[in-house]
Design an enzyme around this catalytic site. Structure first.
Site, short mmCIF file in Angstrom:
data_model
loop_
_atom_site.label_atom_id
_atom_site.label_comp_id
_atom_site.label_asym_id
_atom_site.label_seq_id
_atom_site.Cartn_x
_atom_site.Cartn_y
_atom_site.Cartn_z
CG HIS A 227 -0.43 0.41 2.55
ND1 HIS A 227 0.51 -0.75 3.17
CD2 HIS A 227 -0.13 1.39 3.36
CE1 HIS A 227 1.01 -0.08 4.35
NE2 HIS A 227 0.58 1.22 4.24
C1 UD1 Z 1 -2.91 5.37 5.82
C2 UD1 Z 1 -1.48 5.71 6.74
C3 UD1 Z 1 -0.61 4.56 6.68
C4 UD1 Z 1 -1.25 3.14 6.90
C5 UD1 Z 1 -2.41 2.80 5.94
C6 UD1 Z 1 -2.85 1.64 6.30
C7 UD1 Z 1 -1.07 8.21 6.87
C8 UD1 Z 1 -0.24 9.13 6.42
N1 UD1 Z 1 -0.99 6.68 6.09
O1 UD1 Z 1 -2.40 5.14 4.48
O2 UD1 Z 1 0.48 4.96 7.41
O3 UD1 Z 1 -0.07 2.27 6.78
O4 UD1 Z 1 -3.13 4.11 5.97
O5 UD1 Z 1 -4.16 1.52 5.39
O6 UD1 Z 1 -1.84 8.38 7.66
N2 UD1 Z 1 -9.41 4.71 0.68
C9 UD1 Z 1 -10.85 4.01 0.53
N3 UD1 Z 1 -11.34 3.49 1.88
C10 UD1 Z 1 -11.02 3.94 2.92
C11 UD1 Z 1 -9.89 4.79 3.15
C12 UD1 Z 1 -9.02 4.90 1.79
O7 UD1 Z 1 -11.13 3.52 -0.58
O8 UD1 Z 1 -11.65 3.51 4.08
C13 UD1 Z 1 -8.58 4.87 -0.36
C14 UD1 Z 1 -8.80 6.20 -0.95
O9 UD1 Z 1 -8.86 6.06 -2.24
C15 UD1 Z 1 -7.48 6.80 -0.51
C16 UD1 Z 1 -6.72 5.78 -0.59
O10 UD1 Z 1 -7.09 4.67 -0.21
O11 UD1 Z 1 -7.16 8.15 -1.28
C17 UD1 Z 1 -5.51 5.95 0.55
O12 UD1 Z 1 -5.93 6.03 1.71
P1 UD1 Z 1 -5.28 7.16 2.75
O13 UD1 Z 1 -6.02 7.29 4.17
O14 UD1 Z 1 -4.96 8.67 2.07
O15 UD1 Z 1 -3.69 6.60 3.19
P2 UD1 Z 1 -3.41 5.10 3.30
O16 UD1 Z 1 -2.52 4.54 2.01
O17 UD1 Z 1 -4.33 4.19 3.54
#
Ligand code: UD1
Length: 388
Positions: A227
């Site tokens: 991820h």
């Molecule tokens: C976040 C944390 C990371 C952790 C990871 C575990 C930070 C900086 N990063 O990264 O340290 O290891 O979580 O997952 O806080 N999305 C969904 N559904 C959700 C949440 C997110 O579809 O419930 C998608 C969205 O498109 C989003 C992408 O996942 O843009 C990334 O999510 P984001 O919360 O920005 O960061 P993670 O990569 O999950």
């Protein structure tokens, strides 16, 4: 005493679950001097599979307040959290804010707490990768600089903090709180049937056959999770990784891939999705709950991951682990410290070499000091006995 604990993203939930339990147990024993405990969810992760499922499985009480921040750029997530959390602090006036880990909620809420002159405790303090390109490293540095009480998972973390000039009086080595959750859920996970996990969580676009059922068994599967932006956000990095999985891993054994929303989005954008769907030995799963993921880890002959938490769980379970990163903030999990994990970055040559090495080697479970399932009690004790 009034405490507000904060969660935001998936890796926070397994760290706050034992803390919430420890507060509840304390209150049962101290009826006249109860701790008032409020749980705030920033809402960074909002899908049922990324959030709600963990609350249910780990028995975390529903959040008292959900800020509903959702997805966005880092500045958007942090800024929005700060604006909303400030209102919560002004209304609730807690004595302590407890933050865990290194996600955007950790940074946003520790900064807001300190600006309101509220004491802040960081659980999982002192981890350092030295890599400022990782958003989590910035979150750790700022949170630790501001926190009044820094609760560390291992002694190497204490040393990192001493090097940065943090006084000893603020630091307490308590062990790894995530291992509390692993220990209390281990038996439940072990009871799960591997094939049922696959059937219940198969990605809706993936087909599997009855032949796959026969090929999936304990210690004959590989598991991957990806991820990190550094692995999934550019096609120059992601394409060779996918090719390695398809050409090397899937030829040796079935590969189970519970896919993170960010990775799925990128695979589709870069045009690799169909290739993954077409490979029979690659079993694509939706994001898994805690017990199912733990069960896969127990069953894995090898884990390939860029997650910090999985590196730690592999260490305790003795699952050989290829860490798809060039650095780690968790050196205690590495082979050179007796752990199960090897840093391989994202160079396919290096990954292939270590993949073959790990398949032939033996890896024993390791229990670093104080990863004993009782960290949450020590965390609460440190807060209660904190002297300014
Ligand atoms: C976040 C944390 C990371 C952790 C990871 C575990 C930070 C900086 N990063 O990264 O340290 O290891 O979580 O997952 O806080 N999305 C969904 N559904 C959700 C949440 C997110 O579809 O419930 C998608 C969205 O498109 C989003 C992408 O996942 O843009 C990334 O999510 P984001 O919360 O920005 O960061 P993670 O990569 O999950």
């Amino acid at each position: 005493m009034k405490i507000i604990s904060v969660v935001g993203a998936r890796p926070n939930f397994m760290k706050i679950a034992p803390f919430a339990k420890a507060v509840k147990a304390y209150n049962r024993q101290h009826l006249t001097e109860n701790i008032e405990h409020l749980l705030v969810h920033t809402g960074q992760h909002y899908d049922d599979r990324m959030s709600k499922k963990f609350f249910e499985e780990l028995g975390i009480p529903d959040a008292d307040i959900n800020l509903g921040v959702g997805s966005g750029t880092h500045a958007e997530q942090v800024g929005q959290t700060m604006i909303l959390f400030e209102k919560v602090l002004k209304d609730e006036k807690p004595d302590w804010v407890v933050v865990v880990g290194d996600v955007n909620a950790t940074l946003a809420c520790s900064v807001t707490a300190k600006k309101e002159w509220i004491k802040c405790c960081h659980i999982e303090a002192g981890l350092r990768s030295g890599d400022l390109k990782m958003p989590e490293e910035i979150n750790r540095l700022v949170t630790d600089r501001l926190s009044d009480l820094l609760l560390t998972p291992d002694r190497l973390s204490n040393e990192n903090l001493y090097r940065e000039g943090v006084p000893d009086s603020k630091i307490k080595f308590v062990g790894n709180i995530m291992i509390d959750t692993l220990e209390s859920n281990r038996a439940k996970a072990a009871d799960l049937d591997l094939w049922s996990i696959i059937e219940c969580n198969l990605h809706e676009e993936k087909n599997i056959s009855i032949k796959d059922r026969d090929s999936v068994s304990d210690k004959h599967i590989a598991v991957i999770t990806l991820h990190r932006p550094s692995n999934v956000d550019t096609d120059e990095v992601l394409e060779p990784l996918v090719n390695f999985l398809v050409q090397d891993v899937c030829k040796t054994m079935p590969l189970l891939w519970p896919i993170h929303p960010r990775a799925e989005k990128r695979l589709k954008e870069f045009g690799f999705w169909q290739k993954i769907l077409d490979i029979p030995n690659l079993i694509l799963l939706k994001p898994l709950g805690y017990h199912a993921m733990l069960r896969l880890n127990m069953a894995a002959r090898i884990m390939l991951t860029d997650s910090g938490g999985l590196q730690e769980e592999c260490t305790v379970l003795g699952t050989p682990c290829l860490t798809l990163r060039w650095n780690t903030e968790r050196p205690v999990t590495l082979r050179e410290h007796g752990g199960a994990s090897v840093l391989v970055g994202n160079s396919v040559e290096r990954i292939r070499k270590e993949y073959l090495n790990l398949l032939t080697g033996v890896c024993k479970p390791l229990r670093p000091e104080l990863w004993d399932g009782h960290t949450a009690e020590r965390c609460l004790d440190a807060i209660i006995n904190f002297k300014n």
